[in-house]
Design an enzyme around this catalytic site. Structure first.
Site, PDB file in Angstrom:
ATOM      1  N   SER A 284       0.748  -0.945  -0.052  1.00  0.00           N
ATOM      2  CA  SER A 284      -0.255  -0.168   0.086  1.00  0.00           C
ATOM      3  C   SER A 284       0.925   0.940   0.240  1.00  0.00           C
ATOM      4  O   SER A 284       1.745   1.701   0.209  1.00  0.00           O
ATOM      5  CB  SER A 284      -0.870   0.028   1.063  1.00  0.00           C
ATOM      6  OG  SER A 284      -1.527   1.311   1.435  1.00  0.00           O
TER       7      SER A 284
ATOM      8  N   TYR B 164      -2.835  -1.027  10.286  1.00  0.00           N
ATOM      9  CA  TYR B 164      -3.363  -1.390   8.828  1.00  0.00           C
ATOM     10  C   TYR B 164      -1.527  -0.961   7.770  1.00  0.00           C
ATOM     11  O   TYR B 164      -0.794  -2.052   7.550  1.00  0.00           O
ATOM     12  CB  TYR B 164      -3.906  -0.712   8.223  1.00  0.00           C
ATOM     13  CG  TYR B 164      -3.638  -0.939   6.270  1.00  0.00           C
ATOM     14  CD1 TYR B 164      -4.071  -2.166   6.200  1.00  0.00           C
ATOM     15  CD2 TYR B 164      -3.744  -0.322   5.597  1.00  0.00           C
ATOM     16  CE1 TYR B 164      -4.519  -2.730   4.726  1.00  0.00           C
ATOM     17  CE2 TYR B 164      -3.216  -0.126   3.922  1.00  0.00           C
ATOM     18  CZ  TYR B 164      -4.391  -1.213   3.816  1.00  0.00           C
ATOM     19  OH  TYR B 164      -3.851  -1.568   2.604  1.00  0.00           O
TER      20      TYR B 164
END
Length: 251
Positions: A127, A140
């Site tokens: 990400s 995350y």
């Protein structure tokens, strides 16, 4: 004809990656927790298999059914948004089970066949949160940052066997259901003390200046799968490319 196995292919990036490789003539093994043949066009080159990356038995059965794999794309993941102090540790462990340990388990499952053939590509989807500070997503980010370091180290190990290891770093796609695989509402993880801080951030999510399209990610995975150089990082999307440049050159 080469075969690609994609985890988390029922929607979002994984689904678009499957479509992209099918359109380019590859054999595609699209894996899903709950297989749904309706999301992809019917094709002799397509197989849809059940897979839960947090289950060793599920991984073993999937890899056996898939047969020889030329490219593995570890795309399956879950998100969590909220203040860290309000995020239950049980939920954080669930994020790591999928985003970090699930990726590692899939890699262990396919490395032996790639090593023996002395060919293959492993692509781990992380990400853009790994490229820049990102508030309200600390667990995350940590789960994805771990995979960045893991992949960089793995690339050195597997290069000896002519197996290439890559990272694709997507930016933010408004169409992605970031927390769809979790049972926690992000608003429940924002205590009253954080309301003033979180409000502007959530507002920016609603109208971001730069975004990533699902096709951007599919194109980056395609580039990574066909790249024969030592390049490891492939940012995907306008915002991810922007953050990658800042990280590299400052600004």
């Amino acid at each position: 004809m080469k075969t690609i196995l994609i985890t988390g292919a029922s929607s979002g990036y994984g689904l678009e990656i499957a479509r992209h490789f099918l359109a380019n003539g590859w054999n595609v093994v699209a894996t899903m927790r709950k297989p749904n043949p309706e999301v992809l066009p019917r094709s002799e080159k397509l197989r849809i298999l059940p897979l839960d990356v947090t289950s060793d038995d599920s991984i073993r059965a999937c890899i056996e059914a898939a047969g020889p794999i030329d490219v593995l794309v570890n795309n399956a993941g879950i998100g969590v948004v909220g203040a860290f102090e309000a995020t239950p540790m049980a939920h954080i462990r669930k994020v790591f089970d999928t985003n970090t340990f699930g990726v590692m388990a899939m890699c262990q499952a396919v490395i032996p066949q790639m090593r023996e053939r002395r060919s293959g590509v492993i692509i781990n989807v992380t990400s853009s949160v790994t490229l820049a500070p990102f508030p309200l997503a600390a667990p995350y980010k940590a789960s994805k940052q771990a995979i960045e370091g893991f992949t960089e180290a793995l690339a050195l190990e597997l290069a000896y066997f002519d197996v290439r290891t890559k990272i694709v770093e997507p930016g933010y796609a408004p169409t992605t259901r970031f927390t769809q695989n979790t049972s926690i509402n992000p608003l429940d993880l924002i205590p009253a003390a954080y309301q003033g801080f979180a409000g502007p951030i959530f507002a920016e999510f609603g109208s971001p200046k730069m975004t990533t399209k699902e096709t951007d990610v599919a194109a980056a995975v395609w580039a990574a799968a066909n790249d024969a150089t030592g390049q490891i990082h492939f940012p995907a999307g306008e915002d991810a490319v922007h953050f990658a440049k800042i990280r590299q050159f400052g600004g």
